[in-house]
Every structure is written in structure tokens, then in C-alpha cells.
Design a protein around this motif. Sequence first.
Motif, PDB file in Angstrom:
ATOM      1  N   THR A  43      -6.544   0.357 -37.912  1.00 15.95           N
ATOM      2  CA  THR A  43      -5.370  -0.456 -37.668  1.00 15.95           C
ATOM      3  C   THR A  43      -4.201  -0.373 -38.666  1.00 15.95           C
ATOM      4  O   THR A  43      -3.209  -0.438 -38.518  1.00 15.95           O
ATOM      5  CB  THR A  43      -5.861  -1.936 -37.610  1.00 15.95           C
ATOM      6  N   LEU A  44      -4.872  -0.153 -40.056  1.00 16.87           N
ATOM      7  CA  LEU A  44      -4.085  -0.088 -41.112  1.00 16.87           C
ATOM      8  C   LEU A  44      -3.392   1.398 -41.034  1.00 16.87           C
ATOM      9  O   LEU A  44      -2.244   1.549 -41.308  1.00 16.87           O
ATOM     10  CB  LEU A  44      -4.795  -0.053 -42.497  1.00 16.87           C
ATOM     11  N   LEU A  45      -4.094   2.569 -40.637  1.00 17.71           N
ATOM     12  CA  LEU A  45      -3.481   3.814 -40.723  1.00 17.71           C
ATOM     13  C   LEU A  45      -2.482   3.882 -39.475  1.00 17.71           C
ATOM     14  O   LEU A  45      -1.459   4.935 -39.580  1.00 17.71           O
ATOM     15  CB  LEU A  45      -4.732   4.800 -40.616  1.00 17.71           C
ATOM     16  N   THR A  46      -2.709   3.157 -38.219  1.00 12.56           N
ATOM     17  CA  THR A  46      -1.937   3.178 -37.262  1.00 12.56           C
ATOM     18  C   THR A  46      -0.458   3.190 -37.410  1.00 12.56           C
ATOM     19  O   THR A  46       0.290   3.963 -37.339  1.00 12.56           O
ATOM     20  CB  THR A  46      -2.528   2.418 -36.072  1.00 12.56           C
ATOM     21  N   PRO A  47      -0.005   2.230 -38.319  1.00  7.93           N
ATOM     22  CA  PRO A  47       1.391   1.921 -38.526  1.00  7.93           C
ATOM     23  C   PRO A  47       2.018   3.244 -39.486  1.00  7.93           C
ATOM     24  O   PRO A  47       3.092   3.294 -39.460  1.00  7.93           O
ATOM     25  CB  PRO A  47       1.216   0.648 -39.293  1.00  7.93           C
ATOM     26  N   PHE A  48       1.080   3.650 -40.231  1.00 13.53           N
ATOM     27  CA  PHE A  48       1.831   4.666 -40.812  1.00 13.53           C
ATOM     28  C   PHE A  48       2.198   5.905 -40.472  1.00 13.53           C
ATOM     29  O   PHE A  48       2.633   6.801 -40.807  1.00 13.53           O
ATOM     30  CB  PHE A  48       0.527   4.940 -42.302  1.00 13.53           C
ATOM     31  N   ILE A  49       1.492   6.114 -39.225  1.00 10.16           N
ATOM     32  CA  ILE A  49       1.610   7.143 -38.299  1.00 10.16           C
ATOM     33  C   ILE A  49       2.979   6.723 -37.319  1.00 10.16           C
ATOM     34  O   ILE A  49       3.902   7.565 -37.159  1.00 10.16           O
ATOM     35  CB  ILE A  49       0.591   7.428 -37.307  1.00 10.16           C
ATOM     36  N   THR A  50       2.864   5.541 -36.961  1.00 11.62           N
ATOM     37  CA  THR A  50       3.790   5.111 -35.740  1.00 11.62           C
ATOM     38  C   THR A  50       5.154   4.657 -36.256  1.00 11.62           C
ATOM     39  O   THR A  50       6.290   4.723 -35.846  1.00 11.62           O
ATOM     40  CB  THR A  50       3.248   4.311 -34.737  1.00 11.62           C
ATOM     41  N   THR A  51       5.189   3.590 -37.438  1.00 11.56           N
ATOM     42  CA  THR A  51       6.215   2.713 -37.893  1.00 11.56           C
ATOM     43  C   THR A  51       7.267   3.699 -38.252  1.00 11.56           C
ATOM     44  O   THR A  51       8.487   3.295 -37.895  1.00 11.56           O
ATOM     45  CB  THR A  51       5.865   1.785 -38.839  1.00 11.56           C
ATOM     46  N   PRO A  52       7.325   4.785 -39.313  1.00 14.48           N
ATOM     47  CA  PRO A  52       8.293   5.505 -39.699  1.00 14.48           C
ATOM     48  C   PRO A  52       9.000   6.090 -38.442  1.00 14.48           C
ATOM     49  O   PRO A  52      10.234   6.303 -38.453  1.00 14.48           O
ATOM     50  CB  PRO A  52       7.551   6.513 -40.719  1.00 14.48           C
ATOM     51  N   TYR A  53       8.176   6.320 -37.405  1.00 15.85           N
ATOM     52  CA  TYR A  53       8.883   7.233 -36.365  1.00 15.85           C
ATOM     53  C   TYR A  53       9.597   6.155 -35.490  1.00 15.85           C
ATOM     54  O   TYR A  53      10.968   6.248 -35.202  1.00 15.85           O
ATOM     55  CB  TYR A  53       7.893   7.807 -35.414  1.00 15.85           C
ATOM     56  N   LEU A  54       9.043   4.964 -35.027  1.00 15.45           N
ATOM     57  CA  LEU A  54       9.559   3.875 -34.152  1.00 15.45           C
ATOM     58  C   LEU A  54      10.863   3.197 -34.952  1.00 15.45           C
ATOM     59  O   LEU A  54      11.674   3.057 -34.379  1.00 15.45           O
ATOM     60  CB  LEU A  54       8.456   2.869 -34.086  1.00 15.45           C
ATOM     61  N   SER A  55      10.787   2.872 -36.203  1.00 11.22           N
ATOM     62  CA  SER A  55      11.705   2.544 -37.070  1.00 11.22           C
ATOM     63  C   SER A  55      13.121   3.266 -36.885  1.00 11.22           C
ATOM     64  O   SER A  55      14.236   2.536 -36.894  1.00 11.22           O
ATOM     65  CB  SER A  55      11.670   2.031 -38.441  1.00 11.22           C
ATOM     66  N   ARG A  56      12.906   4.622 -36.971  1.00  6.75           N
ATOM     67  CA  ARG A  56      14.048   5.316 -36.808  1.00  6.75           C
ATOM     68  C   ARG A  56      14.606   5.495 -35.515  1.00  6.75           C
ATOM     69  O   ARG A  56      15.809   5.750 -35.258  1.00  6.75           O
ATOM     70  CB  ARG A  56      13.915   6.760 -37.615  1.00  6.75           C
ATOM     71  N   VAL A  57      13.807   5.617 -34.299  1.00  7.77           N
ATOM     72  CA  VAL A  57      13.975   6.052 -33.024  1.00  7.77           C
ATOM     73  C   VAL A  57      14.720   4.764 -32.522  1.00  7.77           C
ATOM     74  O   VAL A  57      15.665   4.750 -31.990  1.00  7.77           O
ATOM     75  CB  VAL A  57      12.788   6.181 -32.394  1.00  7.77           C
ATOM     76  N   LEU A  58      13.945   3.429 -32.838  1.00  9.30           N
ATOM     77  CA  LEU A  58      14.544   2.252 -32.060  1.00  9.30           C
ATOM     78  C   LEU A  58      15.576   1.542 -32.869  1.00  9.30           C
ATOM     79  O   LEU A  58      16.472   0.787 -32.345  1.00  9.30           O
ATOM     80  CB  LEU A  58      13.311   1.502 -31.832  1.00  9.30           C
ATOM     81  N   GLY A  59      15.360   1.604 -34.279  1.00 15.78           N
ATOM     82  CA  GLY A  59      16.656   1.099 -35.188  1.00 15.78           C
ATOM     83  C   GLY A  59      16.072  -0.520 -35.326  1.00 15.78           C
ATOM     84  O   GLY A  59      15.252  -0.882 -34.311  1.00 15.78           O
ATOM     85  N   PRO A  60      16.899  -1.181 -35.989  1.00 18.02           N
ATOM     86  CA  PRO A  60      16.701  -2.652 -36.195  1.00 18.02           C
ATOM     87  C   PRO A  60      16.887  -3.274 -34.916  1.00 18.02           C
ATOM     88  O   PRO A  60      15.990  -4.307 -34.831  1.00 18.02           O
ATOM     89  CB  PRO A  60      17.656  -2.866 -37.237  1.00 18.02           C
ATOM     90  N   ASP A  61      17.979  -3.060 -34.281  1.00 17.54           N
ATOM     91  CA  ASP A  61      18.218  -3.756 -33.200  1.00 17.54           C
ATOM     92  C   ASP A  61      17.128  -3.809 -31.712  1.00 17.54           C
ATOM     93  O   ASP A  61      16.901  -4.495 -31.315  1.00 17.54           O
ATOM     94  CB  ASP A  61      19.472  -3.431 -32.644  1.00 17.54           C
ATOM     95  N   GLY A  62      16.677  -2.541 -31.965  1.00 16.82           N
ATOM     96  CA  GLY A  62      15.821  -2.118 -30.758  1.00 16.82           C
ATOM     97  C   GLY A  62      14.638  -2.956 -31.192  1.00 16.82           C
ATOM     98  O   GLY A  62      13.780  -3.514 -30.405  1.00 16.82           O
ATOM     99  N   THR A  63      14.050  -2.833 -32.496  1.00 13.70           N
ATOM    100  CA  THR A  63      12.791  -3.506 -32.971  1.00 13.70           C
ATOM    101  C   THR A  63      13.011  -5.026 -32.744  1.00 13.70           C
ATOM    102  O   THR A  63      11.830  -5.749 -32.520  1.00 13.70           O
ATOM    103  CB  THR A  63      12.685  -3.253 -34.337  1.00 13.70           C
ATOM    104  N   GLY A  64      14.098  -5.542 -33.071  1.00 11.65           N
ATOM    105  CA  GLY A  64      14.513  -7.086 -32.743  1.00 11.65           C
ATOM    106  C   GLY A  64      14.215  -7.501 -31.579  1.00 11.65           C
ATOM    107  O   GLY A  64      13.785  -8.399 -31.169  1.00 11.65           O
ATOM    108  N   ILE A  65      14.801  -6.660 -30.411  1.00  9.89           N
ATOM    109  CA  ILE A  65      14.684  -7.081 -29.033  1.00  9.89           C
ATOM    110  C   ILE A  65      13.134  -7.116 -28.452  1.00  9.89           C
ATOM    111  O   ILE A  65      12.941  -7.918 -28.004  1.00  9.89           O
ATOM    112  CB  ILE A  65      15.671  -5.968 -28.254  1.00  9.89           C
ATOM    113  N   GLN A  66      12.522  -6.056 -29.247  1.00 15.27           N
ATOM    114  CA  GLN A  66      11.065  -5.986 -28.697  1.00 15.27           C
ATOM    115  C   GLN A  66      10.303  -7.146 -29.465  1.00 15.27           C
ATOM    116  O   GLN A  66       9.753  -7.842 -28.559  1.00 15.27           O
ATOM    117  CB  GLN A  66      10.412  -4.843 -29.479  1.00 15.27           C
TER     118      GLN A  66
END
Length: 494
Positions: A29-52
Motif C-alpha cells: 500500500t505504501l509502495l503503490t502511491p510511489f508508482i501511481t501518484t506522480p503519474y496521476l498528479s500530473r495527468v489529472l492536475g490539482p483540479d481533476g484530483t479535487g473533483i475526484q
Amino acid sequence: MNKNKSGRTHRMPSIRKNYTYNLIYQVMTLLTPFITTPYLSRVLGPDGTGIQSYTNSVVQYFAIAAALGTASYGQREIAMHRDDREALNHLFWEIELLCAGTTAVCLVFWLGVIGCSKEYAPYYAALSMTLIAVAFDISWFFGGLEEYGLIVLRNMAVKCVGIVLLFLFIRTKNDLLLYVALTAATGLLGNISMWGYLKPFVGKPDIRQLKPLSHLKETLVYFIPTIATSVYTILDKTMLGWFTDGDKSQNGYYEYATGFVNMSKILIMSFNAVMSARMSYLFGAGKLDEVRERLRGSLDFVLLLAIPITLGLSGIAAGFVPWFLGDAYLPVIPLMYVCAPLVLVVGLSDCLGSQILTPAGLRAQSGRAIVGGAVVNFILNLILIPKFQSYGAAAASVAAECFITLLYLRLGKGFVTLPLLWKCIWRRLIAGVCMFISVAVLGRTLVKLWGYSPAVTFLQIGVGAVVYGMILLVLRDPFIWKQVERIIKKQEHV
């Protein structure tokens, strides 16, 4: 070894083995965000993350109402009756039918929310799977049996599938709806998959003998503190959405800051979850001396982890956020400073709640404490969010959790005392402060030389762990020295 009502003996589940299972899953669970978060934060952006974050916070109210406290209540009841196969069978089907019924009622109201919403209707429709998943969630049953290997196996499989699907299908900001749907769908399928493990433990139900409504009163006792807890774990995000209408970036910042804190405390929470079922069993057997002994060991372990994690998060924040999330998320840094104490405060309150108040049948009393904390959080949110936005929401959460922890300490005074807590804390606090200073100074120095990079963060973590451990050895921390002596004895017998 214990005898069940059929006269057969069975071996008590190993706490160490169950914690190891949970530890494996939590590391993933700790390692998963290290794989996905850098990708999602840049793809979705602050607004996309905020809507989710905002839309998910709304469906969580309905999910909590659908569960109706059956998770905590069910695990406790299963743990207390696991030696009686017939009672176990009845309990499972009655509690499950009650949960399925409340989920169906909540789905009717959820359809109304979808119909009344304009901007977020597609997201709410996709999140219907999150609500349906509640009816299929039987992890409480396996938790009561202390069969954590099954839970971990399912959760790990679900996470792996989710990661693969994310990288395959989420490519641009326009894929936000698909991301919400994939997250909800994997959760639903994961819960359904748990049913394949039921056969060795429960048989077919006799519908005529089942009385699911007989559990309604008790589940309501568990539901009240659960819904109150959501005020400061979910309503923060909802209220941020209300007061920052049109700027969902605040929700995005808050989502990641609290997300890092939640990731950091999962090692502690998983230990408390494993111990909860054993404590329920011990309370049911009237073994109060063993309860006190195990609680002292639990507090020692929880504080050993919580203090360095709290101070370590603050120490690495400035160098970690820029490379992990990107420059668009720099406001997350001061948010992490505000949120970091939640690791220690929630870790302590969760230990008391999971291992004493709930197993001892004091859920109603602890519920009143949580309701009080929820009121504190709601009032502070009204005052602080309009002016300080996400920082105000974070400060309100910390204040509410401190309030609840103090009340929990009062409720558990027969099992835990302030001198006991101080004995467990003072060495770790000294070591933690020294660790924080060394980590912060090292981070500033390395950033000037290398810039923001993963190497800086991992070096900070490594050096911080060494400093913390060495100072505890110098201060002769009893827990650390006990482990050292155990290792030495093992080496002598090799």
C-alpha cells in the motif's frame, strides 16, 4: 489451544503471523502511491484530483450509512463466538442480510442524488459501484476469525489489477471519469471475490431462523460514532468544495497532504486492527490481566512508530513534494506540516479504541467522544476554511483528533495511565526531535547540491532511521533493548 463447542481443539491464530500478513500488504500500500501518484498528479492536475476527492467524499456518506456499523460490530461478534460453529453461521448471515438491506435503501436515495446533480452526475453514477460494494464486503467476518491472510491476498490482487488498469487506460485529464469508474469497479470486484473463501467457515442459511433486525440496535451503537468520524475524515473535503466553489485545487492539495499522512499511519492502524479481534476474544473470555499486558505492549509499539513517522514527515516534506507531485503542488508542503501530528494522535486514539473501548463493549461511550470531536471539527471548519481554506481544514482535523484522544484516555483509565504513557513516550520524543533536526538539515544541504530528487528523500529517511535507532539505544529504550537481547540469544544458539 482451545476447545470449541464441538469438543475439538484449535490453535489460536498467531498475532505475529497476522501482523506480518498485514505488514506485507501495508508495504504494498505504501509502495503503490510511489508508482501511481506522480503519474496521476500530473495527468489529472490539482483540479481533476479535487473533483475526484470531492465526489468520492459525497458517496462515502452513503457508504457509511449502508454499512451501518456492521463492520466493527460484526468483527467483534464473530471474534467472541468463533468457537461456536452454529452461532457463527447464524451471526454471519444475519449481519450480512442486514447490511444488504441497508445498502438497498441507501441506493434508492443515491439515485436521487444522481438525478438532482448536474455537474457531477456522471461521476456519481460511476461511484454507485462503491455503494454496491458495501453489501459484498465481508472482510469483517475474516477479521473476526483472525484470518488475515485471506484479506491480504484479496487486497493485494485488487491493487495489482487497479495499477495495471490505471496505466493502460488513464492517459489525459479527459480520462477522469474513467479513473473514478475503474477505482470503484476494482473495489466492488475485490469484495465479491472474498465470497469464494467462505465455504470452509459457514454453511447455507436457514432463512426461517434468521433474524437480521435483531442486530439493528447494536449496529446503530456502532454507526453513530462511525458517521460522526466521517465529519472530520470526509466532511473536510466536502466543506472545502462548498467554500472554494470553482477552485477544486484546494481539494487536490488537501487530498494529497492527508493521503501522505494516511499512508504513513497504516502500519500502526494495521497492527491495531490485528489486535482488535484478539482483544475482543480476551474480553469475552474474561482474561483482563492478559488484556492489560497486551495493551502495554501495544502502546509501546504504537508510540515507537508514531513519533518518528510524525516528525519524519515534517522533516522530508520540503524536499519530497516537488519531485513527487510536481511544482503545481507546492502548497502541499506546509499542509503536511499541519497534518503530520495526526499520525501520532490518531495512532494513539485508534489503539485505545480498537483494543480497549470496542472489545470491552464501550462503543456507546466512545461514540459520544467521537460525536463531541465531530462537533468541534465542524465548528472549526466553519470558522477556519473560509479564511485559510485547506490549511484551516487540516488544523480543524488535528484539533478534533486531540479532543477525542483526551476523552479516550479518560474512558480507558482503568487500563492506561498517564505515567504509563510518559514512560513509553519520553525516550522516543528525544530521539524523534534529534532525528527531525538531522533530517531537515541534511535535506537542505543535499537539495542545494543535487536539487530535488528521490535520492535526497531516501537518504533522509535512511539517516533519520539510523539516528532515531542509535539514540534509543543510547537512552536504553526497553523495547529496543529487548529486541537486541532476543537477536543476541538467537545468535548464541546458532
